[in-house]
Design a protein around this motif. Structure first.
Motif, mmCIF file in Angstrom:
data_model
loop_
_atom_site.group_PDB
_atom_site.id
_atom_site.type_symbol
_atom_site.label_atom_id
_atom_site.label_comp_id
_atom_site.label_asym_id
_atom_site.label_seq_id
_atom_site.Cartn_x
_atom_site.Cartn_y
_atom_site.Cartn_z
ATOM 1 N N HIS A 41 1.365 -1.973 0.065
ATOM 2 C CA HIS A 41 -0.048 0.092 0.351
ATOM 3 C C HIS A 41 0.623 1.984 0.362
ATOM 4 O O HIS A 41 0.406 2.316 0.303
ATOM 5 N N GLN A 87 -6.462 -3.251 10.720
ATOM 6 C CA GLN A 87 -7.264 -3.374 10.735
ATOM 7 C C GLN A 87 -7.321 -3.057 9.209
ATOM 8 O O GLN A 87 -6.679 -3.460 8.252
ATOM 9 N N VAL A 89 -7.662 -0.779 5.391
ATOM 10 C CA VAL A 89 -6.724 0.774 4.448
ATOM 11 C C VAL A 89 -7.564 1.588 4.642
ATOM 12 O O VAL A 89 -8.750 1.804 5.158
ATOM 13 N N LYS A 90 -6.665 2.164 5.193
ATOM 14 C CA LYS A 90 -7.389 4.265 5.335
ATOM 15 C C LYS A 90 -6.772 5.335 4.165
ATOM 16 O O LYS A 90 -5.272 5.203 4.647
ATOM 17 N N ASN A 95 -0.057 2.914 5.288
ATOM 18 C CA ASN A 95 -1.186 1.297 5.810
ATOM 19 C C ASN A 95 0.240 0.633 5.346
ATOM 20 O O ASN A 95 0.771 0.436 4.141
ATOM 21 N N ASN A 123 -0.567 2.425 10.116
ATOM 22 C CA ASN A 123 -2.086 2.032 10.222
ATOM 23 C C ASN A 123 -1.923 0.776 9.622
ATOM 24 O O ASN A 123 -1.526 -0.151 8.527
ATOM 25 N N VAL A 125 -2.444 -3.392 8.582
ATOM 26 C CA VAL A 125 -3.793 -3.927 8.058
ATOM 27 C C VAL A 125 -3.502 -5.635 7.584
ATOM 28 O O VAL A 125 -2.802 -5.569 7.642
#
Length: 324
Positions: A41, A87, A89-90, A95, A123, A125
């Motif tokens: 990502h 989490q 993906v934001k 990520n 984050n 993921v």
């Protein structure tokens, strides 16, 4: 399951056991500085720190179980099933897929301080490597000679714990494992004394009764206590041979024998391998269930400025020395 530990003599050492019912064909993988790291990502990391560790190598990509980089920062992932939570993906976030967490940290961070700062920005993921390899439920121990932390990605978010004992096992969460040591504060390597009652004439009836009360089962909480006690009371000289040998004895206190831990009908966990690395020298030592001889792979004996992964199959055949 698994147990990891750190150990300091003249040099800093770190390693772990991998306890499971079968092997994925692990290899000792050396990632050079110019190996192209393409994050799922994020951007492509061309120039980075070199590292060595145990991995499942797939499509020339190392899925590291544990590793240390050329600067002396080490990291290992241990099973954390039932507690690990990653989490989604934001957009706009950093990520990082769970499977690339070890190379993501070790490729960029020279020290534990840098790792702690960098981890707080991510984050983590649940993106799998592929459809056949779902994201493993793990938590991590990260250390260098300055200290140690435990990182857990749980439902509440990413937690970073200071790890003063330099030990990690599996469930429950690290804070509970650490608190449990309070139940063993009276453990001692010395011969036991009678604190039971002054009205009873209780005596030590044998030599070698130190550590009386140390748990001996294979649960992760017991393994955590056992390795913490063994590590923090163990003694060795500070040369390489004695330090490495002592480290394997420390983790040997929790190794699993086939038949003692049944995880399914006729399936038993064994200690597939035990690792130990010298963080300063970049030497990765290991033994396996079938090969007790310590084998070493030195990352500095390959071209660390290269672009291609170098991997060595884990030697797993015992060699007997015939003395007569």
């Amino acid at each position: 399951m698994c147990t990891a530990a750190t150990y300091q003599t003249k040099d800093f050492y770190m390693g772990r056991t991998l306890d499971y019912e079968f092997s994925y064909g692990e290899k000792i993988a050396i990632m050079p500085r110019n190996y192209p790291l393409q994050y799922r990502h994020g951007s492509k990391n061309i120039e980075h720190y070199a590292m060595i560790g145990m991995a499942h190598v797939l499509d020339e990509y190392p899925l590291y179980y544990d590793a240390v980089n050329e600067k002396g920062l080490g990291m290992a992932g241990l099973n954390f099933v039932g507690n690990a939570c990653y989490q989604e993906v934001k957009e706009g976030a950093v990520n990082v897929a769970q499977y690339e967490f070890i190379p993501w940290v070790l490729s960029q961070c020279a020290t534990l301080k840098e790792a702690k700062q960098l981890i707080q920005t991510i984050n983590l993921v649940k993106t799998p490597y592929n459809e056949h390899l779902p994201a493993a439920s793990l938590h991590w121990i990260i250390a260098d000679q300055s200290g140690c932390i435990t990182v857990e990605s749980v439902e509440e978010g990413l937690k970073i714990y200071e790890n003063p004992v330099g030990v990690l096992a599996n469930n429950p969460s690290f804070d509970k494992q650490l608190f449990n040591l309070n139940n063993y504060m009276s453990l001692s390597p010395k011969q036991p004394q009678n604190y039971f009652s002054k009205q009873l004439d209780l005596k030590s009836y044998s030599r070698g009764m130190g550590a009386l009360g140390l748990p001996g089962d294979l649960s992760s909480m017991s393994r955590f206590v056992r390795v913490a006690f063994t590590k923090m009371n163990g003694q060795s000289k500070d040369n390489e041979r004695d330090s490495v040998n002592q480290f394997f004895h420390i983790l040997g206190s929790v190794e699993q024998q086939r038949g003692c831990c049944e995880v399914d009908d006729g399936k038993y966990e064994i200690t597939i391998y035990t690792s130990c690395w010298n963080s300063q020298k970049g030497i990765y030592y290991y033994t396996t269930y079938n090969r007790r001889q310590i084998t070493a792979v030195n990352m500095h004996k390959v071209n660390l400025d290269g672009q291609h992964l170098t991997s060595y199959p884990m030697l797993d055949d015992e060699e007997f020395y015939e003395q007569n």
